[in-house]
Design an enzyme around this catalytic site. Sequence first.
Site, PDB file in Angstrom:
ATOM      1  CG  ASP A  73      47.250 -41.515  18.905  1.00  0.00           C
ATOM      2  OD1 ASP A  73      46.726 -41.402  17.731  1.00  0.00           O
ATOM      3  OD2 ASP A  73      47.390 -40.463  19.341  1.00  0.00           O
TER       4      ASP A  73
ATOM      5  CG  HIS B  55      44.049 -38.840  20.230  1.00  0.00           C
ATOM      6  ND1 HIS B  55      44.786 -40.261  20.410  1.00  0.00           N
ATOM      7  CD2 HIS B  55      42.943 -38.685  20.896  1.00  0.00           C
ATOM      8  CE1 HIS B  55      44.036 -40.578  21.866  1.00  0.00           C
ATOM      9  NE2 HIS B  55      42.843 -40.193  21.906  1.00  0.00           N
TER      10      HIS B  55
ATOM     11  CB  SER C   9      41.287 -39.715  24.360  1.00  0.00           C
ATOM     12  OG  SER C   9      41.008 -39.914  23.374  1.00  0.00           O
TER      13      SER C   9
END
Length: 521
Positions: A492, A495, A259
């Site tokens: 998070d 990311h 990702s």
Amino acid sequence: MESHPPPLLHRKWLLGTLACLLGYLLLSYSLEKAFRPSTTIVSFPGLHGAAKLTLSGDAEAPSENIVDVSPPSEAAMSPRPTTEAEMVSPQPSAVVENYVDVSPPSEAAMSPRSTAEAEMVSPKPSVTVEMAASAESPSIALLPQQSTSQVTDKEILAAKAAGAARNPAADAAEEGKVAEKKCDIFDGRWVYDRQRYPLYRSHWCPFLSDQVSCQRNGRPDSDYEHWRWQPSGCDLPWFNGKDMLERWRGKRVVIVGDSLNRNMWESLACILYSSVRRKRAYVKWHSSDYKVFRALDYDCSVEFFWSPFLVELKEREDHAKVLRVDQLPGSANRWLGADVMVFNTGHWWTHHGKMRAWNYIERREQLTEEMEPNEAFNRALRTWARWVDHSVDHTKTTVFFRSVSPEHKRENLHWCYNETRPITHQRYVQWFPRSMVALVERTIRKMRTPVTYLNITRLSEYRRDAHTATYTSRQGKLLTAGQRQEPARYADCSHWCLPGLPDTWNVLLFASFIGTPTIAS
């Protein structure tokens, strides 16, 4: 017939005439010398050719005929090296921690000064400098002081020979033998630059996923979008999406990985999409495993393939998942034929317990439930490397491998939650196993196919401020107001927001693709 001497009157007249003529000649010579410009030879060490300094008649003549011009320092003749990580603050009137506010440099200031011109600053407005540069003329050494302004050709030639003998670097420069080394574009500092960053606006890219669209998701600050990476000792090429598309005209770019590489793909797709007419480019999300950007006028595509391990993860009928470390995924055949390939793997190998993606590891058709992560990681890397060496034509395909993207969790001592500024001098604890980083670097060195290592880890470690934190989605749904109040559970810190840090990764990809800048030594 006897000759008689001339009369006394005639002799006096002749002597007077000769005296007047001699006086006139002496007066003319004196006046000519008094008003004649004085020419002086000066030396600029390291500069090819001689500089002739002419003082006009109304200027005050120097007491000596040799002018000693101190050579400019290396710092003055070359771009200022930057060896420290300087952090520049967005606040115009405050100094916070180690941040110093400076205006963004102009294009002229960002480009190296030419050394083909000599600049002299003189308090006398009537002093002019004339440059005579030639390929066969090394810098002239300063001549011994003379009592007159006349310098013979023989002395000039002797001075040239002496200067050449003491300046071997000048000889090497003439012959094109100046040693050059590549600039390490991954070593440098972050500079706050509102004029050039961000490279695009998030609303220009309607296809950006909710996971990375921090501004759309309500993040109140935006300073994290304005930081530009400045390498030490050189400048990155001016980044332009159209220029990138032009260089990639008719080419296919493939990005493979987890990702974080999808984060990088979204950034690159947005940079290119915002550089062309909207009707002449599009993005298709074929599935969570495959996405593609196409620029029709350039016949260019940028594709993303989901493959977090770079080897096959297969689900059996009983839903058990098997990681086959000696087998590439079925999509690998679709990677072939690309002109540019960008790979990554890393984070998924470190998951434990319920987060671990596999139940079994298969090697040579033998299943095992236990294998040391480093061993499994090493075997998978070797499988990938063999495939690249055997299947990729390095004369047509440029291969990159991106290093691990750092996290900023509590165990790193720099939690990303509510952070709005990069790290300056504080300590960062690298959580990702160094042994795995070493395995990647060793594998790349042993490959026959040239692979460029995009070492973005260290420069990304500074950017604790650039993560999505609580302005993101989870399992396809935006975090609720209640979930945002529980950052320890939902933030998070892996990311990155877009626009943001992954844009810099792509700038470095572009710089590496067209050729790393060099530094003349």
